[in-house]
Design a protein around this motif. Structure first.
Motif, PDB file in Angstrom:
ATOM      1  N   TYR A 119     -10.853  14.043 -56.189  1.00  0.00           N
ATOM      2  CA  TYR A 119     -11.162  13.441 -57.633  1.00  0.00           C
ATOM      3  C   TYR A 119     -10.457  12.712 -58.536  1.00  0.00           C
ATOM      4  O   TYR A 119     -10.889  11.719 -58.895  1.00  0.00           O
ATOM      5  CB  TYR A 119     -10.614  15.127 -58.775  1.00  0.00           C
ATOM      6  N   THR A 120      -9.585  12.530 -57.404  1.00  0.00           N
ATOM      7  CA  THR A 120      -8.866  10.741 -57.577  1.00  0.00           C
ATOM      8  C   THR A 120     -10.231  10.127 -57.437  1.00  0.00           C
ATOM      9  O   THR A 120      -9.851   9.097 -58.284  1.00  0.00           O
ATOM     10  CB  THR A 120      -8.025  10.883 -56.396  1.00  0.00           C
ATOM     11  N   ILE A 121     -10.905  10.384 -56.610  1.00  0.00           N
ATOM     12  CA  ILE A 121     -12.362   8.958 -56.094  1.00  0.00           C
ATOM     13  C   ILE A 121     -12.870   8.880 -57.338  1.00  0.00           C
ATOM     14  O   ILE A 121     -13.583   7.715 -57.675  1.00  0.00           O
ATOM     15  CB  ILE A 121     -12.675   9.646 -54.659  1.00  0.00           C
ATOM     16  N   ALA A 122     -13.076  10.098 -58.259  1.00  0.00           N
ATOM     17  CA  ALA A 122     -14.183  10.293 -58.742  1.00  0.00           C
ATOM     18  C   ALA A 122     -13.276   9.570 -60.173  1.00  0.00           C
ATOM     19  O   ALA A 122     -14.503   8.926 -61.164  1.00  0.00           O
ATOM     20  CB  ALA A 122     -14.879  11.977 -59.409  1.00  0.00           C
ATOM     21  N   MET A 123     -11.941   9.964 -60.962  1.00  0.00           N
ATOM     22  CA  MET A 123     -11.887   9.358 -61.496  1.00  0.00           C
ATOM     23  C   MET A 123     -11.106   8.081 -61.681  1.00  0.00           C
ATOM     24  O   MET A 123     -12.122   7.080 -62.666  1.00  0.00           O
ATOM     25  CB  MET A 123     -10.381   9.856 -62.036  1.00  0.00           C
ATOM     26  N   LEU A 124     -11.231   7.203 -60.439  1.00  0.00           N
ATOM     27  CA  LEU A 124     -11.550   5.859 -60.293  1.00  0.00           C
ATOM     28  C   LEU A 124     -12.545   4.949 -60.693  1.00  0.00           C
ATOM     29  O   LEU A 124     -13.094   4.178 -61.411  1.00  0.00           O
ATOM     30  CB  LEU A 124     -10.811   5.395 -58.538  1.00  0.00           C
ATOM     31  N   LEU A 125     -13.631   5.766 -59.440  1.00  0.00           N
ATOM     32  CA  LEU A 125     -15.088   5.063 -60.107  1.00  0.00           C
ATOM     33  C   LEU A 125     -15.649   5.302 -61.247  1.00  0.00           C
ATOM     34  O   LEU A 125     -16.343   4.109 -61.460  1.00  0.00           O
ATOM     35  CB  LEU A 125     -16.127   5.834 -59.408  1.00  0.00           C
ATOM     36  N   GLN A 126     -15.274   6.512 -61.879  1.00  0.00           N
ATOM     37  CA  GLN A 126     -15.878   6.430 -62.802  1.00  0.00           C
ATOM     38  C   GLN A 126     -15.624   5.528 -64.219  1.00  0.00           C
ATOM     39  O   GLN A 126     -15.978   4.905 -65.241  1.00  0.00           O
ATOM     40  CB  GLN A 126     -15.503   7.887 -63.993  1.00  0.00           C
ATOM     41  N   PRO A 185     -16.207  17.871 -67.129  1.00  0.00           N
ATOM     42  CA  PRO A 185     -17.159  18.495 -66.020  1.00  0.00           C
ATOM     43  C   PRO A 185     -17.920  17.644 -65.560  1.00  0.00           C
ATOM     44  O   PRO A 185     -18.349  17.584 -64.275  1.00  0.00           O
ATOM     45  CB  PRO A 185     -17.834  18.836 -67.829  1.00  0.00           C
ATOM     46  N   ALA A 186     -17.822  16.405 -66.202  1.00  0.00           N
ATOM     47  CA  ALA A 186     -18.410  14.684 -65.939  1.00  0.00           C
ATOM     48  C   ALA A 186     -18.146  14.576 -64.220  1.00  0.00           C
ATOM     49  O   ALA A 186     -18.943  14.400 -63.336  1.00  0.00           O
ATOM     50  CB  ALA A 186     -18.753  14.158 -66.516  1.00  0.00           C
ATOM     51  N   LEU A 187     -16.943  14.709 -64.206  1.00  0.00           N
ATOM     52  CA  LEU A 187     -16.453  14.368 -63.076  1.00  0.00           C
ATOM     53  C   LEU A 187     -16.474  15.657 -62.209  1.00  0.00           C
ATOM     54  O   LEU A 187     -16.681  15.572 -60.386  1.00  0.00           O
ATOM     55  CB  LEU A 187     -14.999  14.262 -63.218  1.00  0.00           C
ATOM     56  N   ARG A 188     -16.606  16.912 -62.566  1.00  0.00           N
ATOM     57  CA  ARG A 188     -16.410  17.646 -61.485  1.00  0.00           C
ATOM     58  C   ARG A 188     -18.203  18.294 -61.599  1.00  0.00           C
ATOM     59  O   ARG A 188     -18.642  17.572 -59.862  1.00  0.00           O
ATOM     60  CB  ARG A 188     -16.291  19.154 -62.284  1.00  0.00           C
ATOM     61  N   ARG A 189     -19.038  17.174 -61.833  1.00  0.00           N
ATOM     62  CA  ARG A 189     -20.466  17.185 -61.391  1.00  0.00           C
ATOM     63  C   ARG A 189     -20.735  16.436 -60.515  1.00  0.00           C
ATOM     64  O   ARG A 189     -20.866  16.319 -59.203  1.00  0.00           O
ATOM     65  CB  ARG A 189     -21.405  17.250 -63.025  1.00  0.00           C
ATOM     66  N   MET A 190     -19.511  15.185 -60.161  1.00  0.00           N
ATOM     67  CA  MET A 190     -20.002  14.088 -59.119  1.00  0.00           C
ATOM     68  C   MET A 190     -19.349  14.745 -57.764  1.00  0.00           C
ATOM     69  O   MET A 190     -19.945  14.607 -56.916  1.00  0.00           O
ATOM     70  CB  MET A 190     -19.005  13.066 -59.738  1.00  0.00           C
ATOM     71  N   VAL A 191     -19.013  16.085 -57.790  1.00  0.00           N
ATOM     72  CA  VAL A 191     -18.463  16.613 -56.264  1.00  0.00           C
ATOM     73  C   VAL A 191     -18.491  17.254 -55.792  1.00  0.00           C
ATOM     74  O   VAL A 191     -19.083  19.421 -56.858  1.00  0.00           O
ATOM     75  CB  VAL A 191     -16.758  16.254 -57.216  1.00  0.00           C
ATOM     76  N   THR A 192     -19.186  18.067 -55.417  1.00  0.00           N
ATOM     77  CA  THR A 192     -20.213  18.266 -54.746  1.00  0.00           C
ATOM     78  C   THR A 192     -18.681  19.615 -53.159  1.00  0.00           C
ATOM     79  O   THR A 192     -19.105  18.595 -51.926  1.00  0.00           O
ATOM     80  CB  THR A 192     -21.505  18.333 -54.042  1.00  0.00           C
ATOM     81  N   ALA A 193     -18.338  20.290 -53.188  1.00  0.00           N
ATOM     82  CA  ALA A 193     -17.247  21.478 -52.332  1.00  0.00           C
ATOM     83  C   ALA A 193     -18.340  21.731 -50.983  1.00  0.00           C
ATOM     84  O   ALA A 193     -18.769  23.213 -51.838  1.00  0.00           O
ATOM     85  CB  ALA A 193     -15.939  21.473 -53.337  1.00  0.00           C
TER      86      ALA A 193
END
Length: 274
Positions: A119-126, A185-193
């Motif tokens: 989620y750190t990566i997702a925030m940075l890239l968004q 939610p937009a960030l959670r959709r970027m991540v598949t665990a």
């Protein structure tokens, strides 16, 4: 009742067989501390009784709980800082220039723990890439099924968000959910665990543009480190980037990687023809 040598040796062999993690002599205190809650949840008096029960009547679920309890899930937001600065300052611009405008960027956060790294990566890239929500796919994996579920949930306690998460990012990317904070939610959709054992053949993964394999190799012996780096290389694109922990390196382990200095950090890239 303290652990005797036979009990510790059985646990050590189980953990190594299932995860390739090496428990050195002297870690008896760690085994006792991590497995006592497991024993208590099963209504047992202590770790020796837990081990005796599982040894006499093998139970795959109980064995999995033992192994997962002995994996290290230490994590924080922006851990060590520099590898994330390098992602946005150097790696992302180079990937955007090399890929087509509609081509997806795929990133793997291996050993993701409870989700702070992906989620750190997702925030940075968004924040850095306007099309990140549709263009970036982050795969997060961990040996622990409990950590995978926590990553999927994307919910964190106040104590957890206090560990390294800048206040502006908390306000911008999270909402209150009772006593916890929930990622957008937009960030959670970027991540598949999903669950994955790095010491075993990898399922269908990749190809990845960037791999974060940080603070993981330190727990393995040399042959396992070499095998993991070979597996990682197979699921990376030829011009991909690998980030390791500050105390980790491919030097003297696997000579098929090139070290690249990125400001105060460094990354590794597959050598062509290796």
């Amino acid at each position: 009742m303290p652990l005797n040598a036979a009990t510790f040796d059985w646990v050590r062999q189980l953990v190594h067989r299932e995860s390739a993690i090496v428990l050195q002599p002297g870690k008896e205190y760690l085994v006792e501390a991590r497995l006592l809650p497991v024993a208590q949840k099963m209504g047992l008096s202590g770790v020796p009784e837990l081990v005796e029960k599982v040894r006499s009547r093998p139970d795959p679920a109980a064995m999995r709980r033992i192994v997962e309890a002995l994996t290290t899930n230490e994590t924080s937001w922006f851990r060590d800082g520099d590898p994330f600065t390098a992602l946005t300052s150097t790696v992302l611009p180079s990937l955007v220039a090399a890929r087509g405008p509609a081509e997806r960027l795929r990133i793997w956060s291996a050993a993701c723990s409870s989700g702070q790294e992906p989620y750190t990566i997702a925030m940075l890239l968004q924040d850095a890439l306007p099309s990140a929500a549709t263009r970036v796919q982050i795969t997060a994996t961990d040996l622990s099924s409990q950590m995978v579920e926590r990553t999927r949930a994307g919910r964190f306690s106040q104590l957890e968000v206090n560990r390294g998460l800048p206040a502006p990012m908390l306000v911008r990317h999270f909402t209150r959910a009772g006593s916890e904070w929930e990622i957008a939610p937009a960030l959670r959709r970027m991540v598949t665990a999903s669950q994955a054992n790095l010491a075993a053949p990898l399922a269908v993964l990749g190809p990845f543009d960037v791999v974060y394999l940080r603070n993981v190799l330190i727990y393995f012996d040399l042959p396992t480190k070499q095998a993991i780096l070979r597996r990682v290389a197979k699921v990376m694109r030829p011009d991909g980037w690998l980030f390791l922990g500050a105390a980790e390196t491919t030097l003297g382990v696997d000579d098929s990687w090139e070290r690249v200095v990125l400001g105060r950090s460094s990354a590794y890239r597959p050598l062509k023809g290796a």
